[in-house]
Write an enzyme that holds these catalytic residues in place. Structure first.
Site, mmCIF file in Angstrom:
data_model
loop_
_atom_site.group_PDB
_atom_site.id
_atom_site.type_symbol
_atom_site.label_atom_id
_atom_site.label_comp_id
_atom_site.label_asym_id
_atom_site.label_seq_id
_atom_site.Cartn_x
_atom_site.Cartn_y
_atom_site.Cartn_z
ATOM 1 N N LYS A 70 0.812 -1.212 0.000
ATOM 2 C CA LYS A 70 0.000 0.000 0.000
ATOM 3 C C LYS A 70 0.846 1.264 0.000
ATOM 4 C CE LYS A 70 -2.150 1.102 3.837
ATOM 5 N NZ LYS A 70 -3.156 1.247 4.915
ATOM 6 N N GLN A 130 6.956 -6.357 11.916
ATOM 7 C CA GLN A 130 5.754 -6.672 12.684
ATOM 8 C C GLN A 130 5.094 -7.891 12.047
ATOM 9 O OE1 GLN A 130 2.427 -3.947 12.505
ATOM 10 N NE2 GLN A 130 1.722 -4.505 14.545
ATOM 11 N N ASN A 166 -9.434 12.153 15.804
ATOM 12 C CA ASN A 166 -8.086 11.617 15.954
ATOM 13 C C ASN A 166 -7.496 11.216 14.602
ATOM 14 O OD1 ASN A 166 -5.751 10.415 17.059
ATOM 15 N ND2 ASN A 166 -6.768 8.427 17.166
ATOM 16 N N HIS A 224 9.774 20.023 -35.657
ATOM 17 C CA HIS A 224 8.740 19.092 -36.118
ATOM 18 C C HIS A 224 9.235 17.652 -36.093
ATOM 19 C CE1 HIS A 224 7.550 22.854 -38.209
ATOM 20 N NE2 HIS A 224 8.774 22.836 -38.692
ATOM 21 N N ASN A 267 19.947 23.510 -36.395
ATOM 22 C CA ASN A 267 18.568 23.290 -36.823
ATOM 23 C C ASN A 267 18.394 21.827 -37.215
ATOM 24 O OD1 ASN A 267 15.926 24.849 -37.871
ATOM 25 N ND2 ASN A 267 16.419 23.197 -39.293
#
Length: 461
Positions: free
Chosen positions: A27, A80, A176, A352, A366
């Protein structure tokens, strides 16, 4: 003056599964403003002076762990497993902060828009008497948010979950955010007392308020805007956060002197830099790493990423500047021109339909329509260098590695495979053959063939 501010540390909670994102990507690795949300939180911790940062992750988050190791090697990683609530997550970081005696902020890896000033305010609530601060916001629709109940002196008395609140408490709009700060030693000591005696069997960080007050530790509230504290649990939340970010960045740039013709159609990245008096036309996308100088014009439907655009440049419409593009002052990049890893000198033009990859183009050169830098041989990229004042005719292919000298001319339709000296003319194309009257004779011949075939078909039919 002696700086008496305590040392600071931050714990960033990022171990959530993020199932509502419906994505294999963790996430917190989803991006807002072209930047993973986790990186926003790490940057926030750095901005407020956190000397030690701990990211709490799940061992299965390989992409996140690899990202931290590559881009944030100084950030400690705590695991965890299994997730057992926010209080448990912070306790998982305790070992990584062993010996730290300063103030600790608990941040979230899925909240990308929290301003540094807000966390400064939160740290500012801490004092000898106030040991815990909670970040709140005035919710337009409090709904199921936990309510922050304050006393007459403004101190925080309790965090009450909506499902447990009285009708009076439900009328409170101060909610909260989950972000908290306090003295690290006190927070870890109190966390050891938190139990999981609740319906979910989890250890809640919010229980610290009641435990702190029971010991006579004053708790305080800092308040921020609701938009600043948005958490992203789903793709819809992510889109909402992106919209908030874009609106704020557009306004900040316009207030700094940037002209946006239709700002709602311009999309910026977290690090986009645009100078005063630049003009951004509608439907322009800025990927990460773009810097546009003042006075430049980015025309409609252009896409820029990892590019530097000099003063007075004109880019687009329908141009694509890819990473490594560096345009000096007054360069013109026109419609359907793509550049990548190419530097263009002052006043150079490619007006171009061209691909200019892995090259240098000198000042005043150029580049004609249809020019291609043929930079890839199927295995390696090669360099094309065009000198100052050179002229490359339309529909030319420059096969790298190759150098076109200063002031040299390339005839239109050429395929150039060898270096061209300064001021030379190079033409690499088949010789023109002209046969007078050929077309008239060809038409007559074919008309006769067609008539004969039609007559034959009519006889058979």
């Amino acid at each position: 003056m002696t700086d008496t501010r305590k040392q600071r540390a931050a714990v960033i909670l990022a171990a959530g599964k993020g199932t509502r994102m419906k994505s294999p990507l963790p996430k917190v690795m989803h991006a807002v403003g072209g930047r993973p949300m986790m990186d926003w939180s790490i940057a926030l911790a750095r901005q407020v002076g956190a000397e030690r940062i701990v990211a709490v992750v799940h061992p299965s988050q390989d992409v996140l762990i690899a990202h931290l190791g590559k881009h944030h090697p100084d950030v400690a990683i705590a695991y965890q497993d299994p997730p057992q609530g926010t209080g448990h997550a912070v306790r998982c970081a305790e070992e990584a902060l062993r010996g730290f005696e300063g103030d600790l902020a608990v941040l979230y890896g899925d909240s990308p828009l929290v301003p540094a000033a807000t966390i400064e305010d939160l740290f500012g609530t801490l004092s000898d008497k106030t040991g815990l601060g909670v970040l709140g916001f005035e919710a337009e629709d409090p709904g199921l948010y936990g309510r922050l109940i304050t006393g007459e002196d403004g101190s925080l008395e309790a965090i009450v979950e909506a499902r447990e609140a009285t009708p009076f408490q439900l009328r409170v709009r101060l909610c909260n955010s989950g972000v908290m700060a306090g003295r690290a030693a006190d927070m870890f000591r109190l966390l050891a007392k938190v139990t999981n005696s609740n319906a979910k069997g989890e250890y809640y960080l919010t229980d610290l308020v009641g435990l702190a007050r029971a010991e006579g530790i004053r708790c305080a509230v800092a308040v921020s805007g609701e938009d600043d504290l948005i958490g992203c649990d789903s793709k819809a939340d992510l889109a909402e956060a992106e919209a908030i970010f874009q609106q704020k960045r557009r306004r900040a740039l316009m207030e700094a002197g940037v002209t946006m013709v239709a700002p709602e159609t311009v999309f910026l990245s977290h690090d986009t830099q645009i100078g005063a008096d630049a003009v951004i036309e509608p439907n322009v996308v800025f990927g990460p790493g773009v810097k546009v100088a003042g006075g430049a014009q980015i025309r409609a439907f252009s896409h820029l990423e990892g590019a530097v655009v000099g003063e007075g440049c004109s880019v687009g419409p329908y141009a694509r500047l890819r990473p490594g593009t560096v345009l000096a002052a007054n360069v013109h990049i026109g419609n359907f021109v793509e550049t990548k890893n190419t530097a263009m000198g002052e006043g150079a033009k490619a007006n171009h339909l061209a691909y200019l990859g892995d090259g240098t183009i000198g000042a005043g050169a150029n580049i004609g329509a249809g020019t291609i830098f043929c930079n890839y041989d199927g295995f390696l990229k090669h360099q094309t260098d065009v000198g100052e004042g050179a002229f490359v005719g339309s529909n030319s292919a420059l096969v790298a590695p190759v150098r076109i000298g200063d002031g040299a001319y390339i005839g239109s339709g050429s395929v150039i495979t060898k270096d061209v000296p300064d001021d030379a003319l190079a033409v690499g194309r088949g010789q023109q053959i002209t046969r007078e009257g050929w077309a008239r004779n060809y038409r007559a011949k074919k008309a006769a063939e067609k008539a004969a075939r039609t007559t034959d078909q009519n006889k058979k039919g």
